[in-house]
Design a protein around this motif. Structure first.
Motif, PDB file in Angstrom:
ATOM      1  N   ALA A 297      -7.418  -1.459  -1.853  1.00 27.63           N
ATOM      2  CA  ALA A 297      -6.929  -0.355  -2.566  1.00 27.63           C
ATOM      3  C   ALA A 297      -7.048   1.171  -2.043  1.00 27.63           C
ATOM      4  CB  ALA A 297      -7.347  -0.521  -4.070  1.00 27.63           C
ATOM      5  N   TRP A 298      -6.202   1.965  -2.323  1.00 23.26           N
ATOM      6  CA  TRP A 298      -6.257   3.232  -1.980  1.00 23.26           C
ATOM      7  C   TRP A 298      -7.633   3.873  -2.799  1.00 23.26           C
ATOM      8  CZ3 TRP A 298      -5.526   7.666  -5.617  1.00 23.26           C
ATOM      9  CH2 TRP A 298      -5.734   8.676  -4.940  1.00 23.26           C
TER      10      TRP A 298
ATOM     11  N   ALA B 125       0.839  -1.056   0.097  1.00 23.50           N
ATOM     12  CA  ALA B 125       0.184   0.114   0.010  1.00 23.50           C
ATOM     13  C   ALA B 125       0.850   1.354   0.075  1.00 23.50           C
ATOM     14  CB  ALA B 125      -0.818   0.066   1.314  1.00 23.50           C
TER      15      ALA B 125
ATOM     16  N   ALA C  92      -9.906   3.247  -7.116  1.00 25.51           N
ATOM     17  CA  ALA C  92      -9.929   2.697  -8.370  1.00 25.51           C
ATOM     18  C   ALA C  92     -10.361   3.584  -9.471  1.00 25.51           C
ATOM     19  CB  ALA C  92     -10.579   1.462  -8.275  1.00 25.51           C
TER      20      ALA C  92
ATOM     21  N   LEU D 267      -8.583  -7.307  -3.885  1.00 24.48           N
ATOM     22  CA  LEU D 267      -7.722  -6.159  -4.236  1.00 24.48           C
ATOM     23  C   LEU D 267      -8.348  -4.815  -4.024  1.00 24.48           C
ATOM     24  CD1 LEU D 267      -5.928  -7.541  -7.524  1.00 24.48           C
ATOM     25  CD2 LEU D 267      -4.729  -7.097  -5.327  1.00 24.48           C
ATOM     26  N   ALA D 268      -9.696  -4.879  -4.466  1.00 29.22           N
ATOM     27  CA  ALA D 268     -10.354  -3.638  -4.186  1.00 29.22           C
ATOM     28  C   ALA D 268     -10.597  -3.213  -2.786  1.00 29.22           C
ATOM     29  CB  ALA D 268     -11.889  -3.655  -4.979  1.00 29.22           C
TER      30      ALA D 268
ATOM     31  N   CYS E 102     -15.070   0.005  -2.588  1.00 32.75           N
ATOM     32  CA  CYS E 102     -13.570   0.718  -2.870  1.00 32.75           C
ATOM     33  C   CYS E 102     -13.907   1.954  -3.324  1.00 32.75           C
ATOM     34  CB  CYS E 102     -12.812  -0.236  -3.998  1.00 32.75           C
ATOM     35  SG  CYS E 102     -11.247   0.801  -4.736  1.00 32.75           S
TER      36      CYS E 102
ATOM     37  N   TYR F 235      -1.916   1.313  -3.289  1.00 30.54           N
ATOM     38  CA  TYR F 235      -1.961   1.142  -4.736  1.00 30.54           C
ATOM     39  C   TYR F 235      -3.629   1.692  -5.224  1.00 30.54           C
ATOM     40  CZ  TYR F 235      -4.209  -3.257  -3.256  1.00 30.54           C
ATOM     41  OH  TYR F 235      -5.004  -4.108  -2.715  1.00 30.54           O
ATOM     42  N   ALA F 236      -3.450   1.848  -6.418  1.00 23.30           N
ATOM     43  CA  ALA F 236      -4.646   2.371  -7.227  1.00 23.30           C
ATOM     44  C   ALA F 236      -4.904   1.134  -8.361  1.00 23.30           C
ATOM     45  CB  ALA F 236      -4.706   3.798  -7.424  1.00 23.30           C
ATOM     46  N   LEU F 237      -6.158   0.884  -8.482  1.00 25.10           N
ATOM     47  CA  LEU F 237      -6.573  -0.069  -9.640  1.00 25.10           C
ATOM     48  C   LEU F 237      -7.041   0.913 -10.773  1.00 25.10           C
ATOM     49  CD1 LEU F 237      -8.667  -2.432  -7.448  1.00 25.10           C
ATOM     50  CD2 LEU F 237      -6.360  -2.562  -8.029  1.00 25.10           C
TER      51      LEU F 237
END
Length: 736
Positions: free
Chosen positions: A670-671, A592, A673, A666-667, A689, A594-596
């Motif tokens: 995540a920071w 972390a 998306a 992952l979502a 997310c 991270y962005a999707l």
């Protein structure tokens, strides 16, 4: 979990005092009316028709009459032939007979449709009133028979010296009550009063029928015998009844001629006199039917056929060959409307037997329905005429009680069909069977999660199935929301439609929620023809709960589902619960924050894609902040991912490397998306997310869903710059 019966909730759907009062009086009066004044039945039929139409209009449910196909189509064809036959009928009242048949049919259609829409408490009230009326009618007739029919004498002006027990007055009443006790027994059985259900027809036979009508006695004895046999082998009994019906309509003429000309039963000493006379009447009617085998002598011709030199062994023939009718409904159809009329009426009866009470009901109800059908066939073959009020009474009595007798006392109706009654397939406390149809696509499946969860809560004790695409079936099973998942073949071939029809019919569903609401699924509704149909919520013409909102496709998806499910008291939540969808993502080695990035779309919609080059620019800006860009997608998006990683080497390419649960995992971590209008974007938004959806005019922003999703829209992607997208991501709720 109760089913609501109408498209309105019970607080608004109960009839007003006047309508409820009139309906109650009409239902309660049926038994006494049949017992004392059967000639008043036409007025009763008109009253039922008016009450039904008024009730449907008040509920805004006149569209239920659309569900009268295909059964009513055959009845209308029969009426059309009957109307045409007025041109050659010798009867001066042929037109009036057609009108009588028409208003009896209207009463059955309108009254039945209205009764089907009533809340459970009101329906049970009418059942109770019907039973009270039948018991009163039977008791009144029993007392009358014991006292030599004093009220019948007074009402019909029969002199004291006449032996009334041998006249048609009490015999007609006995036949009518014989036909009423079976739907009453069915209702008692469904109320858990099996002893009373058996005792009612038995007591009626013992107390009344031995004193009067042999036809009625044979009818009730036959019905009782068939009921008992159906307990042992219902499939055998229903097959036999279907065969008897086919033989009755197809071979009635040769059978009658066999009895009359070959066996000479009209002169058999071992038969009682009325039976001999009946055989003679049948023979005369069959001879005239053979003169016009295709279209018959014309409606109501039975009343007005000239003797033409015929001689009766049982009396003098005056101006009519027959005494009102041939005393056999099947023979009368052939005599008056020929082979064409017999074919149409046989088809309508067959549909009624397939889709009416007992067609898919629990075992005791099937047995009761079989007994009622057997009694009707027996009396129809010996006494009832087609235009006779008795025949209309049987139809309307079935509407009054047959639509309610096949249900548990504590449950509203389940199965519906365009041509007739409703029934449930459960008995005791067995769960109802409910189907949800939602084929896809991938993103739409997650947009529907709120509706799925709400339907599951509403049907917590029921068997809930989902029909969806094979690619989505594993997800549906993983959700744990459904007891069964059916896979739609997705093809449009005739074979595919046959497979869908088998799935739907084998499921024996009581209710269907069509959340797909597309013409393809509308066709699925009609695959169930000729019935029985379940309750059906969707856009199909003829559905019991048809969604006719013209702006359906222009409102947010949650509002769409809320509107559709509101008639059943189902309220979807604003945020879907996808707690079941998660996976360990430690194997990807991401740290972390991270962005999707979701740069793809369905292969056929490249116009929904924000250019990959701009995703590359956005990835560089995110990496400069210390946020790792992670590209998601399938093999189809591999070229897009390569373009992004070429522009930003820090980006991680996970295309074709993640399962759906792993995308959700992952979502959740995540920071933020960012993605196009595509399935994975809706998925990551649905799990909570913070998501920025990139939309141009090629997409419909109202389809977006998720607690932290924001739609970033421009008319064209050419007008959507990277700086604006990054600023919008910074403004996402709960961004971190």
């Amino acid at each position: 979990m109760d089913f609501s019966l109408s498209q309105r909730d019970s607080a608004r759907g109960t009839p007003d005092a006047i309508l409820a009062g009139v309906a109650g009086v009409a239902v309660a009066s049926l038994g006494p009316l049949a017992s004392m004044a059967p000639r008043g039945l036409p007025v009763w039929a008109v009253l039922i028709a008016l009450v039904g139409l008024a009730g449907l209009a008040r509920r805004g449910a006149l569209g239920r009459l659309q569900r009268a196909m295909p059964g009513t189509a055959l009845v209308l064809a029969f009426l059309a032939l009957a109307s045409l036959s007025i041109l050659w009928s010798p009867s001066p009242r042929a037109g009036l007979t057609v009108v009588e048949i028409a208003y009896i049919g209207l009463g059955a259609l309108a009254g039945g449709a209205w009764l089907s829409s009533l809340p459970g408490v009101e329906a049970r009230r009418l059942i109770g009133l019907f039973l009270i009326g039948v018991f009163a009618g039977v008791l009144l007739f029993a007392v009358e028979a014991a006292l030599d029919f004093p009220l019948h004498r007074w009402w019909n002006h029969v002199p004291a010296g006449v032996e009334i027990a041998e006249t048609n007055v009490p015999k007609r009443t006995a036949v009518l009550l014989c036909l009423l006790v079976w739907p009453a027994a069915m209702a008692l059985d469904r109320a858990g009063r099996r002893g009373l259900a058996v005792a009612l027809p038995a007591v009626f036979a013992a107390a009344c029928l031995l004193l009067t009508s042999r036809s009625a006695m044979l009818g009730i004895v036959t019905g009782g015998a068939v009921f008992a046999l159906a307990v042992w082998s219902p499939r055998l009994v229903r097959g036999v009844l279907a065969a008897v019906l086919a033989v009755a309509f197809t071979f009635v003429l040769p059978l009658v001629l066999l009895f009359d000309r070959v066996l000479n039963l009209d002169g058999a000493d071992w038969l009682f006199r009325s039976a001999q006379h009946r055989v003679e009447i049948w023979g005369m009617a069959a001879n005239r039917a053979l003169e016009t085998p295709f279209f018959g002598q014309g409606i109501d011709a039975s009343r007005a056929l000239e003797p033409e030199g015929a001689v009766s062994r049982f009396g003098t023939l005056t101006d009519s060959l027959l005494p009102l009718h041939p005393h056999n409904a099947f023979l009368q159809v052939w005599l008056e409307l020929g082979a064409f009329g017999a074919a149409r009426l046989a088809g309508a009866w067959r549909l009624r037997r397939r889709a009416g009470p007992g067609g898919g009901a629990a075992a005791p109800v099937r047995h009761g329905a079989d007994g009622a059908a057997a009694a009707t066939l027996r009396t129809g073959s010996l006494r009832i005429g087609v235009g006779n009020g008795e025949h209309g009474l049987r139809h309307l009595a079935g509407v009054v009680d047959g639509r309610h007798a096949c249900r548990r006392p504590d449950a509203p109706l389940g199965r519906a069909h365009p041509g007739g009654g409703r029934m449930t397939v459960e008995s005791g406390n067995e769960p109802r069977r409910v189907l949800v149809i939602k084929l896809g696509a991938f993103g739409d499946f997650f947009l529907a999660q709120t509706a799925f969860s709400a339907i599951r809560r509403h049907h917590a004790a029921d068997h809930l199935a989902l029909m969806t695409l094979p690619s989505l079936a594993p997800l549906a099973r993983l959700s744990g929301l459904f007891d069964e998942v059916l896979e739609d073949p997705r093809e449009r071939s005739l074979g595919a439609y046959r497979r869908v029809r088998r799935l739907l019919r084998a499921g024996r569903f009581d209710r269907v929620y069509d959340l797909q609401a597309q013409p393809r699924i509308d066709r699925y509704f009609w695959l169930l023809a000729p019935g029985p149909w379940p309750e059906w919520s969707g856009t199909a013409w003829g559905a019991s709960h048809r969604d006719q909102y013209p702006g359906r496709r222009k409102v947010p998806v949650i509002e769409r589902y809320t509107r559709q499910l509101a008639p059943f008291g189902i309220v979807p939540e604003a945020v879907p619960d996808l707690s079941w969808l998660d996976a360990d993502t430690g194997g990807f080695g991401l740290t972390a924050p991270y962005a999707l990035l979701i740069p793809g779309s369905s292969p056929g919609r490249p116009d929904k894609r924000w250019p990959a080059e701009r995703y590359g620019e956005l990835a560089c800006l995110l990496a400069a902040r210390g946020v790792t860009p992670v590209v998601l997608g399938t093999a189809i998006e591999a070229d897009l991912a390569r373009a992004i990683t070429a522009a930003c080497p820090q980006a991680v390419d996970l295309t074709s490397s993640t399962s759906v649960p792993e995308i959700a995992g992952l979502a959740r971590r995540a920071w933020a998306a960012v993605g196009n209008d595509t399935g994975p974007t809706h998925l990551v938004a649905s799990v909570g997310c913070p998501t920025l959806g990139l939309y141009c005019d090629a997409s419909v922003p109202i389809q977006a869903n998720g607690p932290c999703m924001v739609v970033h829209h421009r008319p064209s992607f050419a007008d959507m710059d990277v700086g604006g997208v990054l600023a919008a991501m910074d403004a996402l709720p709960s961004s971190r």
